[in-house]
Design a protein around this motif. Sequence first.
Motif, PDB file in Angstrom:
ATOM      1  N   ALA A  28       0.833  -1.204   0.000  1.00 43.34           N
ATOM      2  CA  ALA A  28       0.000   0.000   0.000  1.00 43.34           C
ATOM      3  C   ALA A  28       0.862   1.246   0.000  1.00 43.34           C
ATOM      4  O   ALA A  28       1.938   1.283   0.578  1.00 43.34           O
ATOM      5  CB  ALA A  28      -0.908  -0.019   1.221  1.00 43.34           C
ATOM      6  N   GLY A  29       0.353   2.293  -0.665  1.00 40.06           N
ATOM      7  CA  GLY A  29       1.093   3.556  -0.707  1.00 40.06           C
ATOM      8  C   GLY A  29       2.350   3.462  -1.530  1.00 40.06           C
ATOM      9  O   GLY A  29       3.361   4.088  -1.206  1.00 40.06           O
ATOM     10  N   ASN A  30       2.340   2.668  -2.587  1.00 36.91           N
ATOM     11  CA  ASN A  30       3.503   2.451  -3.444  1.00 36.91           C
ATOM     12  C   ASN A  30       4.655   1.791  -2.712  1.00 36.91           C
ATOM     13  O   ASN A  30       5.771   1.725  -3.208  1.00 36.91           O
ATOM     14  CB  ASN A  30       3.991   3.764  -4.075  1.00 36.91           C
ATOM     15  N   GLY A  31       4.402   1.315  -1.503  1.00 39.06           N
ATOM     16  CA  GLY A  31       5.437   0.620  -0.750  1.00 39.06           C
ATOM     17  C   GLY A  31       6.351   1.517   0.051  1.00 39.06           C
ATOM     18  O   GLY A  31       7.285   1.030   0.686  1.00 39.06           O
ATOM     19  N   TRP A  32       6.086   2.817   0.056  1.00 41.60           N
ATOM     20  CA  TRP A  32       6.979   3.759   0.759  1.00 41.60           C
ATOM     21  C   TRP A  32       6.316   4.403   1.967  1.00 41.60           C
ATOM     22  O   TRP A  32       6.822   5.390   2.505  1.00 41.60           O
ATOM     23  CB  TRP A  32       7.444   4.849  -0.213  1.00 41.60           C
ATOM     24  N   GLY A  44      19.543  -0.939   3.145  1.00 47.86           N
ATOM     25  CA  GLY A  44      18.925  -2.213   3.441  1.00 47.86           C
ATOM     26  C   GLY A  44      17.412  -2.107   3.526  1.00 47.86           C
ATOM     27  O   GLY A  44      16.683  -2.963   3.004  1.00 47.86           O
ATOM     28  N   GLU A  45      16.920  -1.061   4.174  1.00 48.49           N
ATOM     29  CA  GLU A  45      15.481  -0.847   4.278  1.00 48.49           C
ATOM     30  C   GLU A  45      14.870  -0.599   2.904  1.00 48.49           C
ATOM     31  O   GLU A  45      13.787  -1.117   2.580  1.00 48.49           O
ATOM     32  CB  GLU A  45      15.194   0.329   5.206  1.00 48.49           C
ATOM     33  N   ILE A  46      15.545   0.186   2.088  1.00 51.61           N
ATOM     34  CA  ILE A  46      15.048   0.459   0.733  1.00 51.61           C
ATOM     35  C   ILE A  46      15.019  -0.820  -0.082  1.00 51.61           C
ATOM     36  O   ILE A  46      14.053  -1.098  -0.813  1.00 51.61           O
ATOM     37  CB  ILE A  46      15.912   1.542   0.072  1.00 51.61           C
ATOM     38  N   ARG A  47      16.057  -1.624   0.054  1.00 51.83           N
ATOM     39  CA  ARG A  47      16.088  -2.902  -0.682  1.00 51.83           C
ATOM     40  C   ARG A  47      14.932  -3.797  -0.248  1.00 51.83           C
ATOM     41  O   ARG A  47      14.265  -4.418  -1.084  1.00 51.83           O
ATOM     42  CB  ARG A  47      17.422  -3.602  -0.442  1.00 51.83           C
ATOM     43  N   ARG A  48      14.689  -3.881   1.053  1.00 46.00           N
ATOM     44  CA  ARG A  48      13.592  -4.728   1.547  1.00 46.00           C
ATOM     45  C   ARG A  48      12.250  -4.237   1.015  1.00 46.00           C
ATOM     46  O   ARG A  48      11.401  -5.048   0.614  1.00 46.00           O
ATOM     47  CB  ARG A  48      13.592  -4.734   3.083  1.00 46.00           C
ATOM     48  N   ARG A  49      12.052  -2.943   0.994  1.00 49.38           N
ATOM     49  CA  ARG A  49      10.785  -2.414   0.482  1.00 49.38           C
ATOM     50  C   ARG A  49      10.633  -2.723  -1.011  1.00 49.38           C
ATOM     51  O   ARG A  49       9.541  -3.082  -1.472  1.00 49.38           O
ATOM     52  CB  ARG A  49      10.713  -0.910   0.718  1.00 49.38           C
ATOM     53  N   GLY A 100       7.791  -5.119  -3.167  1.00 45.47           N
ATOM     54  CA  GLY A 100       6.918  -4.553  -4.188  1.00 45.47           C
ATOM     55  C   GLY A 100       6.829  -3.047  -4.237  1.00 45.47           C
ATOM     56  O   GLY A 100       5.983  -2.500  -4.950  1.00 45.47           O
ATOM     57  N   ALA A 101       7.663  -2.348  -3.471  1.00 44.48           N
ATOM     58  CA  ALA A 101       7.651  -0.890  -3.537  1.00 44.48           C
ATOM     59  C   ALA A 101       7.977  -0.426  -4.953  1.00 44.48           C
ATOM     60  O   ALA A 101       8.807  -1.028  -5.649  1.00 44.48           O
ATOM     61  CB  ALA A 101       8.642  -0.304  -2.545  1.00 44.48           C
ATOM     62  N   ASP A 102       7.340   0.630  -5.373  1.00 46.07           N
ATOM     63  CA  ASP A 102       7.497   1.150  -6.738  1.00 46.07           C
ATOM     64  C   ASP A 102       8.747   2.023  -6.824  1.00 46.07           C
ATOM     65  O   ASP A 102       8.815   3.094  -6.204  1.00 46.07           O
ATOM     66  CB  ASP A 102       6.267   1.976  -7.103  1.00 46.07           C
ATOM     67  N   PRO A 103       9.760   1.630  -7.576  1.00 45.74           N
ATOM     68  CA  PRO A 103      10.982   2.439  -7.679  1.00 45.74           C
ATOM     69  C   PRO A 103      10.780   3.743  -8.441  1.00 45.74           C
ATOM     70  O   PRO A 103      11.645   4.622  -8.408  1.00 45.74           O
ATOM     71  CB  PRO A 103      11.957   1.518  -8.411  1.00 45.74           C
ATOM     72  N   ASN A 108       4.828   9.102  -3.266  1.00 46.64           N
ATOM     73  CA  ASN A 108       4.026  10.257  -2.849  1.00 46.64           C
ATOM     74  C   ASN A 108       3.974  11.346  -3.926  1.00 46.64           C
ATOM     75  O   ASN A 108       4.065  12.542  -3.644  1.00 46.64           O
ATOM     76  CB  ASN A 108       4.604  10.834  -1.551  1.00 46.64           C
ATOM     77  N   GLY A 109       3.859  10.904  -5.176  1.00 45.06           N
ATOM     78  CA  GLY A 109       3.806  11.855  -6.283  1.00 45.06           C
ATOM     79  C   GLY A 109       5.156  12.298  -6.791  1.00 45.06           C
ATOM     80  O   GLY A 109       5.234  13.116  -7.714  1.00 45.06           O
ATOM     81  N   SER A 110       6.231  11.806  -6.203  1.00 41.58           N
ATOM     82  CA  SER A 110       7.588  12.156  -6.623  1.00 41.58           C
ATOM     83  C   SER A 110       8.344  10.887  -6.994  1.00 41.58           C
ATOM     84  O   SER A 110       7.820   9.775  -6.914  1.00 41.58           O
ATOM     85  CB  SER A 110       8.313  12.898  -5.495  1.00 41.58           C
ATOM     86  N   ARG A 111       9.608  11.061  -7.364  1.00 43.74           N
ATOM     87  CA  ARG A 111      10.448   9.923  -7.727  1.00 43.74           C
ATOM     88  C   ARG A 111      11.365   9.560  -6.553  1.00 43.74           C
ATOM     89  O   ARG A 111      12.092  10.418  -6.056  1.00 43.74           O
ATOM     90  CB  ARG A 111      11.285  10.244  -8.963  1.00 43.74           C
ATOM     91  N   PRO A 112      11.358   8.307  -6.120  1.00 44.91           N
ATOM     92  CA  PRO A 112      12.234   7.898  -5.021  1.00 44.91           C
ATOM     93  C   PRO A 112      13.706   8.202  -5.275  1.00 44.91           C
ATOM     94  O   PRO A 112      14.427   8.580  -4.349  1.00 44.91           O
ATOM     95  CB  PRO A 112      11.988   6.383  -4.930  1.00 44.91           C
ATOM     96  N   LEU A 113      14.168   8.066  -6.520  1.00 48.40           N
ATOM     97  CA  LEU A 113      15.579   8.295  -6.797  1.00 48.40           C
ATOM     98  C   LEU A 113      15.949   9.766  -6.574  1.00 48.40           C
ATOM     99  O   LEU A 113      17.031  10.071  -6.064  1.00 48.40           O
ATOM    100  CB  LEU A 113      15.915   7.871  -8.227  1.00 48.40           C
ATOM    101  N   HIS A 114      15.057  10.667  -6.952  1.00 44.92           N
ATOM    102  CA  HIS A 114      15.305  12.084  -6.681  1.00 44.92           C
ATOM    103  C   HIS A 114      15.367  12.339  -5.177  1.00 44.92           C
ATOM    104  O   HIS A 114      16.190  13.133  -4.700  1.00 44.92           O
ATOM    105  CB  HIS A 114      14.203  12.948  -7.304  1.00 44.92           C
ATOM    106  N   ARG A 115      14.478  11.675  -4.449  1.00 42.29           N
ATOM    107  CA  ARG A 115      14.465  11.842  -2.987  1.00 42.29           C
ATOM    108  C   ARG A 115      15.773  11.346  -2.384  1.00 42.29           C
ATOM    109  O   ARG A 115      16.390  12.016  -1.550  1.00 42.29           O
ATOM    110  CB  ARG A 115      13.278  11.060  -2.435  1.00 42.29           C
ATOM    111  N   ALA A 116      16.197  10.163  -2.800  1.00 42.63           N
ATOM    112  CA  ALA A 116      17.422   9.583  -2.253  1.00 42.63           C
ATOM    113  C   ALA A 116      18.659  10.385  -2.649  1.00 42.63           C
ATOM    114  O   ALA A 116      19.626  10.440  -1.891  1.00 42.63           O
ATOM    115  CB  ALA A 116      17.560   8.137  -2.721  1.00 42.63           C
TER     116      ALA A 116
END
Length: 322
Positions: free
Chosen positions: A4-8, A19-24, A28-31, A35-43
């Motif tokens: 749920a919530g794109n996995g994030w 490690g936490e990001i890998r587990r998510r 099934g978390a969406d890479p 939350n309307g943004s890109r995880p890679l930009h956030r990281a």
Amino acid sequence: MAVAGNGWAGMGWDWSDAGEIRRRLERGADPESWNGSRPLHRAAVFGSPEAVAELACRVADVDALEDGVTALWEAVLSRKAANARALAAAGADPWRPLLGGWSPGRLSLAGPTPDLFPVPDGVSLSAIERAAAQEAHRLTAALGEFYDEGMGLACVAGIDAGEAVRRLEATPVVDDGLLQMLDELLEEPYAYDMDDSLQIVGVTSVPGGCVVTQPWGYAPQMPGVLARLSAGTVCYGLYANPKSGNQGSIARHGIIEGSDLHPGGGPEEDDTAEQVLASYLYHLEPVAYACAFAGLRLADRRAVTGPPDAWVELPRGDYWNL
């Protein structure tokens, strides 16, 4: 099945735990979406090189855009050199033109890590860009770090403190009651209701012009103050609003040209090349940005934090309407 919530769900500011990001991601978390943004930009901004590398190998395009920029641009802008190198190692392009025609790689040449990427032949900064970068490094070092929340100031080009006082029709603070108020305000900025203390401002001459400051309020940025100060010149007003962040204004020849600006907040999509460079050089440095905009070359922060050359009282009046 996707979480749920794109996995994030629950991910806040800290994206450093690879490690936490890998587990998510494995659950099934969406890479591609957070939350309307890109995880890679956030990281790229809030993560670690390991977290960046974990996400970079999962996305379809390591150079995908968000608000007109790549994750590599965000890492360079945020001075996250290790994250930028991790993105480049994953295939991100340092030399892709983005805002104002700048690429992340050429922008980095003006920053603290000009050796961040191997530089192709023919890529360099112009003499004007190098000079701007050198002055930014000098000015930010001269100002140093200080608490600016709640502070208002106006950086005025080409006039000294005496001329600023004349334009504002201000008078020296000599009244015993005002002097007592001033002492208490300097000790405790919120000792008085702001409406009772707005009339007192500090003025200081600096190389290139002057600074009008108020450590506890927004008076220097009021339109009527900026209009009077900017006759025949230009000034930049700043209020470090404790509730909503830094608010900037530009006044030129008595006219407010820009308001509700965000000095120190980073470049925007429609910025010119010059504006992009200034926003990069003074990223998260709103006071230095305001000074640089007006061409002020402060040698230290006294004009901003005090004591000023003089404390003066503004005439009572409506400074919100020109």
